[in-house]
Design a protein around this motif. Structure first.
Motif, short mmCIF file in Angstrom:
data_model
loop_
_atom_site.label_atom_id
_atom_site.label_comp_id
_atom_site.label_asym_id
_atom_site.label_seq_id
_atom_site.Cartn_x
_atom_site.Cartn_y
_atom_site.Cartn_z
N GLN A 367 193.76 28.65 86.71
CA GLN A 367 193.81 28.69 88.18
C GLN A 367 195.11 29.32 88.69
O GLN A 367 195.17 29.75 89.83
CB GLN A 367 193.64 27.27 88.74
N ASN A 368 196.10 29.38 87.83
CA ASN A 368 197.35 30.04 88.20
C ASN A 368 197.42 31.44 87.62
O ASN A 368 198.44 32.12 87.74
CB ASN A 368 198.54 29.21 87.73
N GLY A 369 196.33 31.87 86.94
CA GLY A 369 196.25 33.26 86.50
C GLY A 369 196.63 33.52 85.06
O GLY A 369 197.01 34.64 84.72
N GLY A 370 196.52 32.51 84.18
CA GLY A 370 196.86 32.73 82.79
C GLY A 370 195.88 32.07 81.84
O GLY A 370 195.62 30.87 81.94
N GLY A 371 195.31 32.83 80.91
CA GLY A 371 194.37 32.31 79.93
C GLY A 371 195.03 32.00 78.61
O GLY A 371 196.26 31.97 78.50
N PRO A 372 194.23 31.79 77.56
CA PRO A 372 194.78 31.41 76.25
C PRO A 372 195.80 32.41 75.71
O PRO A 372 196.81 32.01 75.12
CB PRO A 372 193.54 31.36 75.35
N ALA A 373 195.57 33.70 75.88
CA ALA A 373 196.50 34.69 75.34
C ALA A 373 197.79 34.74 76.12
O ALA A 373 198.85 35.07 75.57
CB ALA A 373 195.85 36.07 75.31
#
Length: 460
Positions: A367-373
């Protein structure tokens, strides 16, 4: 072409531990998810536990996993440099009244996305055989440009042995040398301990000679990528510099790792990842010692908007002992039919080493713009380099349990924008970080600890 062969080497993913001030301030221009959730109430405790669960699960599955600590937030030093004076409480109150955007920047927990922390070159590729680190200057974002000094201290504390590790300063913080770290860098190789080729992806050149995006600013310059390659001693035969497609940046692909992910000889990418796809593939094929395995996802299968909404490509691609690979994707991928169908096709198609998809819930980060990578910095280490690590940073059951207990005791389960000016949040954060540096055995890595030592505070 490189340093000595290092056959017994592995990739360690160092994930960023989410900090106590995790909040939705919407600070990242060009990051669609960040802006969409601006102003919402966050849950720092849940965010940190979600990140720890991902680290622990991958560690239990046999993948080498490390942890990097969050930064000191709120950054009172930054606010004082802006002219806010008085007690800590007075500084926070004045910033909230007069410059709330600056207060939000001072409270950002964005260091959790350690893909932006630095660019790393393994010893197998460096002329001196050491692992090289350059902290990203992150000058494109106010909230992120506060990070490099502490990032450098943390990396030097963990990778401390000069016989095995080399540290470079961040590039000058100027738009011409804008650097976002490993989020725009991929190393492709046959095996981790053997020489590889470094793909540096940039969004613009420093002097406006190439087409640039028109809606959002490109965060990485070619000149910055070239400078880091020189710092690390990489030769022309080891590097490929590719321009990101400007349409992708304008669609919300603010880093290359939102549209492509590589591991070993495999590169999974969207057809709109590069401005000149054919030229990039040709150069990689010419320079790689192992045949490149490109896995192309066409726009007709997954649109740019779907790629950004699900962070399909912001996934971790991990090597297994049997030669297969596992793709770790965010839970949002399962909520979009086209994306999930594409993932099944990748696994069932049999035309690439990807044999498994693992879904991880990192919703607070997403939701803050960052996924697993976004949450991990990849560091290839041989046996001697791994043995030379300082601190207690490699994940195991005991460290996971200690950190999870620490989070539950120190983190709030609710943080609204107006809470950022609460002096108690500052006190809670400093107390938590002081204990964390002991858990991780990293010493005085934070400014408040270093200041206490200078003042001669007992036990600091």
């Amino acid at each position: 072409m490189s340093g000595a062969m290092e056959v017994n080497a592995d990739e360690v993913n160092f994930d960023g531990l989410v900090g106590p001030t995790h909040n939705y301030a919407g600070l990242a221009a060009g990051n669609v998810a960040s802006r969409r959730h601006a102003g919402l109430v966050s849950n720092p405790r849940e965010a940190a536990l979600q990140g720890l669960e991902k680290m622990h699960a991958l560690s239990q599955a046999g993948y080498a996993q490390g942890v990097l600590p969050p930064q000191q937030r709120p950054d009172l030093g930054f606010l004082r440099r802006l002219g806010f004076a008085g007690s800590d409480a007075e500084v926070l109150a004045a910033a909230a009244r007069q410059a709330p955007a600056m207060l939000r920047a001072a409270c950002s927990a964005s260091s959790m996305w350690t893909a932006n922390a630095a660019t790393v070159t393994p010893g197998a590729d460096a002329p001196d055989g050491r692992v090289h680190f350059t902290p990203a200057n992150l000058q494109s974002g106010l909230h992120r440009c506060l990070e490099p000094a502490t990032t450098g201290r943390v990396l030097q504390a963990i990778f401390a042995d000069p016989a095995h590790f080399a540290h470079h300063g961040p590039l000058p913080a100027t738009p011409a040398l804008a650097d976002e770290g490993a989020a725009n860098h991929t190393r492709l190789c046959a095996r981790y301990g053997e020489p590889g080729v470094h793909l540096f992806v940039y969004g613009r050149d420093a002097f406006g000679l190439e087409p640039a995006p028109t809606r959002f600013s490109a965060r990485q310059t070619r000149e910055a990528s070239e400078a880091i390659a020189r710092q690390h001693g990489l030769a022309a035969a080891q590097t490929v510099f590719a321009r990101q497609h400007p349409d992708a940046i304008d669609a919300g692909v603010f880093h290359n790792d939102v549209i492509a992910v590589g591991n070993g000889p495999v590169m999974l990418y969207h057809e709109m990842a590069f401005a000149d796809e054919a030229a990039v593939l040709d150069e990689l094929r010419a320079k790689m010692p192992e045949p490149l395995i490109p896995v192309r996802v066409p726009a007709e299968a997954v649109s740019l908007d779907e790629a950004v909404a699900t962070y399909l490509f912001n996934s971790q691609l991990l090597s297994n002992a049997d030669g297969s690979m596992t793709l770790v994707v965010p839970g949002e991928c399962g909520h979009h039919e086209a994306v999930w169908r594409t993932l099944q096709d990748l696994v069932l198609g049999g035309h690439n080493p990807i044999g498994e998809v693992r879904v991880k819930d990192v919703k607070q980060s997403m939701q803050n713009g960052g996924g697993p990578a976004c949450l991990r910095l990849r560091v290839v280490l041989n046996d001697a380099q791994r043995a030379a690590l300082s601190g207690r940073v490699l994940m195991d059951d005991a460290l996971h349990d200690a950190l999870a207990d620490w989070v539950r005791r120190h983190y709030r389960d609710r943080l609204a924008p107006e809470d950022l000016a609460d002096p108690q949040l500052l006190a809670e954060s400093l107390a938590a970080l002081d204990e964390l540096s002991d858990i991780l055995q990293l010493g005085a890595i934070y400014p408040f600890q270093r200041e206490a030592r200078v003042k001669g505070v007992p036990n600091a």
